[in-house]
Design a protein around this motif. Sequence first.
Motif: not given
Length: 125
Positions: A10, A12-13, A84, A86-88, A90, A122-125
Amino acid sequence: VQLQASGGGTVQAGGSLRLSCAASGLTFRSITVAWFRQAPGKDHEFVARIFRSGGSVAYADSVKGRFTISRDTAKNMVYLQMNSLKPEDTAVYYCAADSRIILSSTSIISNYDYKGQGTLVTVSS
């Protein structure tokens, strides 16, 4: 033959992760290796590949400029450096390998003889 993807987690963005694909029973030097991903409720999506002959690489438009696929023949590993994020992005990421796949078929996961278990990113925003 076994493939094993690892390195997910996991983040962060805007962050980075490096995925690794290890193989037993295969030598990455002479085969094509690709990364695919599958988000919940979606089909497998091509991410990147490195071709067996000459090591040419290709990327999905959605990751171009942010992800880099590379091969370490001494360690028999293939990596996917993801920057870099992004949440997308994930998804569960899979590596796949094949010794005979032709260049025009490398973006379809069903064309690969070998596919490993995935690793979750998992990329969190």
